[in-house]
Design an enzyme around this catalytic site. Sequence first.
Site, mmCIF file in Angstrom:
data_model
loop_
_atom_site.group_PDB
_atom_site.id
_atom_site.type_symbol
_atom_site.label_atom_id
_atom_site.label_comp_id
_atom_site.label_asym_id
_atom_site.label_seq_id
_atom_site.Cartn_x
_atom_site.Cartn_y
_atom_site.Cartn_z
ATOM 1 N N GLU A 27 61.830 27.388 -0.356
ATOM 2 C CA GLU A 27 60.469 26.848 -0.654
ATOM 3 C C GLU A 27 60.208 26.733 -2.184
ATOM 4 O O GLU A 27 60.619 27.372 -2.866
ATOM 5 C CB GLU A 27 59.353 27.992 -0.394
ATOM 6 N N SER A 74 57.257 36.083 -3.280
ATOM 7 C CA SER A 74 56.946 35.952 -1.796
ATOM 8 C C SER A 74 55.629 35.453 -1.589
ATOM 9 O O SER A 74 55.163 34.920 -0.578
ATOM 10 C CB SER A 74 56.962 37.202 -1.156
ATOM 11 N N HIS A 120 61.449 29.969 -4.008
ATOM 12 C CA HIS A 120 61.253 31.118 -3.023
ATOM 13 C C HIS A 120 62.675 31.179 -1.881
ATOM 14 O O HIS A 120 62.504 30.109 -1.159
ATOM 15 C CB HIS A 120 60.151 31.105 -2.562
ATOM 16 N N ASN A 133 55.772 32.791 4.645
ATOM 17 C CA ASN A 133 55.457 34.392 4.605
ATOM 18 C C ASN A 133 53.857 34.192 5.307
ATOM 19 O O ASN A 133 53.697 35.119 5.774
ATOM 20 C CB ASN A 133 55.332 35.038 3.411
HETATM 21 N N1 CAA Z 1 70.716 42.972 5.594
HETATM 22 C C1 CAA Z 1 71.567 42.106 5.039
HETATM 23 N N2 CAA Z 1 72.308 41.083 5.388
HETATM 24 C C2 CAA Z 1 72.587 41.248 6.747
HETATM 25 C C3 CAA Z 1 71.872 41.918 7.634
HETATM 26 C C4 CAA Z 1 71.036 42.937 7.121
HETATM 27 N N3 CAA Z 1 70.414 43.591 8.098
HETATM 28 N N4 CAA Z 1 72.192 41.478 9.031
HETATM 29 C C5 CAA Z 1 73.296 40.430 8.767
HETATM 30 N N5 CAA Z 1 73.256 40.144 6.913
HETATM 31 C C6 CAA Z 1 74.201 39.517 6.776
HETATM 32 C C7 CAA Z 1 75.592 39.927 7.031
HETATM 33 O O1 CAA Z 1 76.148 40.528 5.998
HETATM 34 C C8 CAA Z 1 76.341 38.378 7.044
HETATM 35 O O2 CAA Z 1 76.753 37.889 5.699
HETATM 36 P P1 CAA Z 1 78.290 37.273 5.387
HETATM 37 O O3 CAA Z 1 78.096 35.880 6.029
HETATM 38 O O4 CAA Z 1 78.435 37.368 3.908
HETATM 39 O O5 CAA Z 1 79.109 38.091 6.311
HETATM 40 C C9 CAA Z 1 75.513 37.325 7.340
HETATM 41 O O6 CAA Z 1 74.298 38.046 7.222
HETATM 42 C C10 CAA Z 1 75.460 37.049 8.954
HETATM 43 O O7 CAA Z 1 75.637 38.015 9.635
HETATM 44 P P2 CAA Z 1 76.180 38.255 11.071
HETATM 45 O O8 CAA Z 1 77.444 37.567 11.127
HETATM 46 O O9 CAA Z 1 76.169 39.582 11.510
HETATM 47 O O10 CAA Z 1 75.320 36.976 11.732
HETATM 48 P P3 CAA Z 1 74.041 37.217 12.631
HETATM 49 O O11 CAA Z 1 74.123 36.172 13.672
HETATM 50 O O12 CAA Z 1 73.744 38.533 13.244
HETATM 51 O O13 CAA Z 1 72.878 36.979 11.591
HETATM 52 C C11 CAA Z 1 71.014 36.984 10.122
HETATM 53 C C12 CAA Z 1 72.240 37.731 10.840
HETATM 54 C C13 CAA Z 1 71.403 35.836 9.452
HETATM 55 C C14 CAA Z 1 70.292 38.117 9.498
HETATM 56 C C15 CAA Z 1 69.957 36.536 11.526
HETATM 57 O O14 CAA Z 1 69.802 37.874 12.333
HETATM 58 C C16 CAA Z 1 68.837 35.838 11.046
HETATM 59 O O15 CAA Z 1 68.838 34.754 10.685
HETATM 60 N N6 CAA Z 1 67.796 36.685 11.038
HETATM 61 C C17 CAA Z 1 66.521 36.316 10.482
HETATM 62 C C18 CAA Z 1 66.578 36.670 9.044
HETATM 63 C C19 CAA Z 1 65.042 35.933 8.308
HETATM 64 O O16 CAA Z 1 63.972 35.817 9.157
HETATM 65 N N7 CAA Z 1 64.991 36.276 7.146
HETATM 66 C C20 CAA Z 1 63.699 35.700 6.335
HETATM 67 C C21 CAA Z 1 63.051 36.706 6.278
HETATM 68 S S1 CAA Z 1 61.453 36.247 5.432
HETATM 69 C C22 CAA Z 1 61.636 36.261 3.758
HETATM 70 O O17 CAA Z 1 63.013 36.645 3.426
HETATM 71 C C23 CAA Z 1 60.731 35.834 2.779
HETATM 72 C C24 CAA Z 1 60.240 36.922 1.938
HETATM 73 O O18 CAA Z 1 59.647 36.763 1.117
HETATM 74 C C25 CAA Z 1 59.896 38.442 2.545
#
Ligand code: CAA
Length: 416
Positions: free
Chosen positions: A152, A119, A140, A190
């Site tokens: 990334e 990350s 990433h 990040n």
């Molecule tokens: N944990 C894991 N997976 C999840 C989840 C959670 N809390 N919530 C939703 N998902 C998954 C679901 O299981 C679903 O997967 P499938 O397609 O296999 O069924 C998919 O996401 C879509 O879920 P939903 O249909 O419920 O859709 P949604 O419209 O609620 O979207 C989301 C869910 C895609 C997570 C959306 O809320 C989103 O884009 N959130 C932002 C996530 C983000 O910012 N990610 C990057 C973080 S930074 C990072 O990762 C870098 C690092 O190094 C820390």
Amino acid sequence: MRIRKAAVVGAGAMGGGIAYLFSAAGIPVTVKDVLPQQLDLAREHLKRVYQRRVDRGRLDADTMQESLERVSYALDYAAFGEVDLVIEAVPEDMRVKARVFRELGGVCPPHAILASNTSALSISEMGKASGRPQHVLGMHFFNPAHVMKLVEIIPGSATKDEVVNAVRALARRLGKEPVVVRECPGFLVNRVLMPYLNEAAICLQEGAASVPEVDAALGPDGFGWPMGPFTLMDMLGLDVCHHILAYLDAQYGERAQEAAVLRRLVGACRLGQKAGGGFYDHPGHARSEEVDRIVRELQASGQVDSPGSTFSVDRLVLALVNEAFLCLEEGIASGEEIDKACVAGLGMAVRLGGERVPMGPLTYAEHVGLEEVLGRLLHLERTLGRRFRPASVLTLEVAPGAESAAGDRGAGEAQC
Ligand code: CAA
């Protein structure tokens, strides 16, 4: 170079998600871990993701079976003699990562590309540990790995161009949008995300707003993000956020100083969704009395800088926007790529006229008006501290020559 066989080291949530992407793209992949129970969890994770696609009619059962058979699970490196590419996804500890890269340098064929899903940590250091830094780079992925579009790509100081090009082509084959980023602590996404998440925690500990209030203000019905910052931290893991912030704090100092409440929650093993509790209680996503108690204790013990400060959406969003300008200033990526990465990696969007409009931080700043953004940042700097000091590139863009005046003012404040 075309990738015909791949491997993933580390069978956590990210490792499992990455293995899914390879198998779905038709590339055989070995998942390696040191713990058999981690491999079982990854196996279950992959099955769940495929099964949901079948249930929704997006995939037939035979294709699911074929895809699952492309994944093998291992406790050793026996299969690594034939791989073209490995992605390391072990915990964020440079000692552990360096050991894995040393081992990979010993077992993989000379042509193999060795990528890290780190990350924030130094790719060049992992390259040195492998003994073949020209073949090492960052790749990433974003959580959830099977959903978020961004990858990334971070070349280390010795990475060959042909390795970067091969990984860019691979990312597209996996259905992702690659963005090449210059190496720096936290890379691009990040680095801009963490000040935003940290500011949410600072607002909480200062009593400016509660966890649900902050999430409502920033989430899909508020500012427009797909989820609020506390829900996102609970999904990522508070331990993951803590490790990244502690590293950024060590690298960038003042403006990335980790909120005390985050450290306290990690110390209390409230690591997020996976641990049954983080900023919320899970399952159920309920407001947590324990978190409220910890906040009260922090305030009573005088560990909070500005108790009773005022909450605003700007505090979070402009922290991110300012860091995006700093990345632009340092040439970490172009303006267009910074915006693209935040939309594809974080789902950044802004609610405008009842619609959520995908928009990166620099376009958002243009939309608000650069002069207005600068003015608001200067106000935040005056009221909340130097972590909001505007990026030079923004100051210069608005008022060439104003930078030295801002510098004088900042120095004056530090002396008071
Ligand atoms: N944990 C894991 N997976 C999840 C989840 C959670 N809390 N919530 C939703 N998902 C998954 C679901 O299981 C679903 O997967 P499938 O397609 O296999 O069924 C998919 O996401 C879509 O879920 P939903 O249909 O419920 O859709 P949604 O419209 O609620 O979207 C989301 C869910 C895609 C997570 C959306 O809320 C989103 O884009 N959130 C932002 C996530 C983000 O910012 N990610 C990057 C973080 S930074 C990072 O990762 C870098 C690092 O190094 C820390």
